[in-house]
Design a protein around this motif. Structure first.
Motif, PDB file in Angstrom:
ATOM      1  N   GLY A 138       0.770  -1.234   0.000  1.00 51.31           N
ATOM      2  CA  GLY A 138       0.000   0.000   0.000  1.00 51.31           C
ATOM      3  C   GLY A 138       0.798   1.279   0.000  1.00 51.31           C
ATOM      4  N   THR A 139       2.109   1.199  -0.083  1.00 51.12           N
ATOM      5  CA  THR A 139       2.919   2.412  -0.066  1.00 51.12           C
ATOM      6  C   THR A 139       3.673   2.559  -1.373  1.00 51.12           C
ATOM      7  OG1 THR A 139       3.210   2.308   2.320  1.00 51.12           O
ATOM      8  CG2 THR A 139       4.787   3.635   1.103  1.00 51.12           C
ATOM      9  N   GLU A 140       3.615   3.724  -1.950  1.00 47.13           N
ATOM     10  CA  GLU A 140       4.387   4.022  -3.147  1.00 47.13           C
ATOM     11  C   GLU A 140       5.321   5.186  -2.865  1.00 47.13           C
ATOM     12  OE1 GLU A 140       4.953   2.489  -5.847  1.00 47.13           O
ATOM     13  OE2 GLU A 140       3.548   0.908  -5.327  1.00 47.13           O
ATOM     14  N   LEU A 141       6.469   5.164  -3.477  1.00 47.65           N
ATOM     15  CA  LEU A 141       7.460   6.219  -3.342  1.00 47.65           C
ATOM     16  C   LEU A 141       7.796   6.764  -4.720  1.00 47.65           C
ATOM     17  CD1 LEU A 141       9.879   4.464  -0.803  1.00 47.65           C
ATOM     18  CD2 LEU A 141       8.105   6.159  -0.283  1.00 47.65           C
ATOM     19  N   ASP A 142       8.153   8.024  -4.756  1.00 40.44           N
ATOM     20  CA  ASP A 142       8.505   8.675  -6.019  1.00 40.44           C
ATOM     21  C   ASP A 142       9.848   9.376  -5.880  1.00 40.44           C
ATOM     22  OD1 ASP A 142       6.023   8.090  -7.424  1.00 40.44           O
ATOM     23  OD2 ASP A 142       5.101   9.548  -6.075  1.00 40.44           O
ATOM     24  N   ASP A 143      10.475   9.606  -7.010  1.00 36.56           N
ATOM     25  CA  ASP A 143      11.669  10.447  -7.046  1.00 36.56           C
ATOM     26  C   ASP A 143      11.243  11.872  -7.388  1.00 36.56           C
ATOM     27  OD1 ASP A 143      13.894   8.699  -6.513  1.00 36.56           O
ATOM     28  OD2 ASP A 143      13.505   7.750  -8.451  1.00 36.56           O
ATOM     29  N   PRO A 144      11.640  12.847  -6.567  1.00 36.48           N
ATOM     30  CA  PRO A 144      11.255  14.226  -6.868  1.00 36.48           C
ATOM     31  C   PRO A 144      11.818  14.723  -8.193  1.00 36.48           C
ATOM     32  CG  PRO A 144      12.851  14.145  -5.070  1.00 36.48           C
ATOM     33  CD  PRO A 144      12.412  12.746  -5.322  1.00 36.48           C
ATOM     34  N   GLU A 145      12.933  14.141  -8.612  1.00 33.68           N
ATOM     35  CA  GLU A 145      13.509  14.452  -9.917  1.00 33.68           C
ATOM     36  C   GLU A 145      14.258  13.218 -10.402  1.00 33.68           C
ATOM     37  OE1 GLU A 145      17.640  16.598  -8.566  1.00 33.68           O
ATOM     38  OE2 GLU A 145      15.832  17.828  -8.674  1.00 33.68           O
ATOM     39  N   PRO A 146      14.452  13.082 -11.709  1.00 31.50           N
ATOM     40  CA  PRO A 146      15.118  11.880 -12.225  1.00 31.50           C
ATOM     41  C   PRO A 146      16.520  11.740 -11.637  1.00 31.50           C
ATOM     42  CG  PRO A 146      14.063  13.096 -14.000  1.00 31.50           C
ATOM     43  CD  PRO A 146      14.000  13.980 -12.793  1.00 31.50           C
ATOM     44  N   PRO A 147      16.904  10.528 -11.241  1.00 29.21           N
ATOM     45  CA  PRO A 147      18.262  10.337 -10.706  1.00 29.21           C
ATOM     46  C   PRO A 147      19.322  10.572 -11.772  1.00 29.21           C
ATOM     47  CG  PRO A 147      17.160   8.227 -10.999  1.00 29.21           C
ATOM     48  CD  PRO A 147      16.119   9.277 -11.232  1.00 29.21           C
ATOM     49  N   ALA A 148      20.481  11.036 -11.341  1.00 28.33           N
ATOM     50  CA  ALA A 148      21.575  11.306 -12.268  1.00 28.33           C
ATOM     51  C   ALA A 148      22.126  10.006 -12.834  1.00 28.33           C
ATOM     52  CB  ALA A 148      22.678  12.075 -11.546  1.00 28.33           C
ATOM     53  N   ASP A 149      22.843  10.115 -13.937  1.00 27.99           N
ATOM     54  CA  ASP A 149      23.497   8.935 -14.506  1.00 27.99           C
ATOM     55  C   ASP A 149      24.469   8.363 -13.481  1.00 27.99           C
ATOM     56  OD1 ASP A 149      22.146   9.262 -16.873  1.00 27.99           O
ATOM     57  OD2 ASP A 149      23.791  10.341 -17.860  1.00 27.99           O
ATOM     58  N   PRO A 150      24.542   7.042 -13.375  1.00 31.81           N
ATOM     59  CA  PRO A 150      25.425   6.436 -12.369  1.00 31.81           C
ATOM     60  C   PRO A 150      26.895   6.569 -12.737  1.00 31.81           C
ATOM     61  CG  PRO A 150      24.464   4.737 -13.737  1.00 31.81           C
ATOM     62  CD  PRO A 150      23.801   6.030 -14.142  1.00 31.81           C
ATOM     63  N   ASP A 151      27.747   6.550 -11.727  1.00 33.78           N
ATOM     64  CA  ASP A 151      29.192   6.556 -11.914  1.00 33.78           C
ATOM     65  C   ASP A 151      29.599   5.204 -12.503  1.00 33.78           C
ATOM     66  OD1 ASP A 151      31.965   6.418 -11.668  1.00 33.78           O
ATOM     67  OD2 ASP A 151      31.999   7.413  -9.716  1.00 33.78           O
ATOM     68  N   PRO A 152      30.187   5.164 -13.687  1.00 33.08           N
ATOM     69  CA  PRO A 152      30.512   3.872 -14.318  1.00 33.08           C
ATOM     70  C   PRO A 152      31.589   3.088 -13.584  1.00 33.08           C
ATOM     71  CG  PRO A 152      31.437   5.695 -15.578  1.00 33.08           C
ATOM     72  CD  PRO A 152      30.548   6.308 -14.545  1.00 33.08           C
ATOM     73  N   THR A 153      32.305   3.725 -12.660  1.00 32.73           N
ATOM     74  CA  THR A 153      33.347   3.024 -11.915  1.00 32.73           C
ATOM     75  C   THR A 153      32.805   2.358 -10.655  1.00 32.73           C
ATOM     76  OG1 THR A 153      33.995   4.939 -10.558  1.00 32.73           O
ATOM     77  CG2 THR A 153      35.010   4.720 -12.740  1.00 32.73           C
ATOM     78  N   ARG A 154      31.520   2.548 -10.374  1.00 33.33           N
ATOM     79  CA  ARG A 154      30.922   1.991  -9.168  1.00 33.33           C
ATOM     80  C   ARG A 154      29.861   0.947  -9.522  1.00 33.33           C
ATOM     81  NH1 ARG A 154      30.059   6.616  -4.525  1.00 33.33           N
ATOM     82  NH2 ARG A 154      32.280   7.134  -4.242  1.00 33.33           N
TER      83      ARG A 154
END
Length: 245
Positions: A138-154
């Motif tokens: 019954g719980t939904e979560l949202d991102d307030p803004e799109p997440p940044a591209d991930p660090d390719p080294t991680r």
């Protein structure tokens, strides 16, 4: 939030993986579940991506904690859990519920906005009363803004672009992906990741990259189909730099 089950078998398991014993029949073994509780106040819910990343790190913190290893106080429960299906259930708590849950043995991991407490595995029908009464769905979560591209080294846990999941389901799946990566890493790579604080990102893959990811040889989570989605669905690919071929 949502209960979660999976049936992955890593292809290149480390020496201490529970899957080293071919005689273990995971479906016939006693079934345990790893409880995770997300702190969710009505006025300040965490961002969805941060909740997924925090849940994944919580699983890794539990797997690497001294109490989960060797003769530690949680070690037998961890072995029993990993000898069966690596079930995880994510529930939510606020206010007094969260304070009661935080008083139980476990570990709390915090993200930018999320707070997740992970507990030693319990039998499917043996939940502590403080956790058993918490809500699952019954719980939904949202991102307030799109997440940044991930660090390719991680490390990146790539979520399927084709499978819709509730926040709790996705948190559990992210935890599965992190666990599969952990199982396949060498001892040195595990220690390096742990000492760095388990940096990772969770992102949804683009549709044009998903097929390549699932065929890349990286660990893939395939859902057992107990909740929400069809059995056998590929939900997460765990892309750790040490596992790239």
């Amino acid at each position: 939030m949502s209960s979660e089950n999976t049936a992955p078998v890593p292809s290149g398991t480390a020496a201490d993986s529970p899957f080293r014993h071919e005689s273990v029949r995971r479906d016939e073994a006693p079934q345990f579940v790893l409880p995770l509780v997300v702190h969710l106040e009505k006025t300040a819910p965490p961002a969805r991506t941060d909740a997924l990343e925090t849940a994944a790190r919580a699983v890794l913190v539990m797997l690497s904690d001294a109490r989960s290893l060797g003769e530690g106080e949680w070690a037998q429960a961890m072995r029993d859990w990993q000898d069966a299906r690596i079930r995880k259930v994510v529930r939510r708590a606020r206010g007094a519920e969260w304070r009661k849950a935080s008083a139980l043995p476990g570990l709390t991991v915090t993200g930018k906005s999320a707070e997740v407490r992970v507990f030693p595995p319990v039998p499917l029908d043996g939940w502590p009363k403080e956790l058993a009464k918490l809500q699952v769905s019954g719980t939904e979560l949202d991102d307030p803004e799109p997440p940044a591209d991930p660090d390719p080294t991680r490390p990146v846990l790539w979520m399927s672009p084709d499978v819709d999941m509730s926040a709790g389901k996705a948190m559990a799946q992210a935890g599965h992906g992190a666990q599969l990566a952990w199982w396949e890493l060498s001892a040195a790579a595990r220690e390096e990741w742990r000492e760095a604080g388990f940096p990772l990102a969770v992102r949804t893959a683009a549709r044009d990259q998903w097929a390549a990811l699932t065929a890349s040889g990286l660990p893939v989570v395939r859902d057992a189909g107990f909740t929400e989605i069809a059995p056998g669905s590929c939900t997460v690919v765990a892309d750790h730099p040490a596992l790239r071929r």
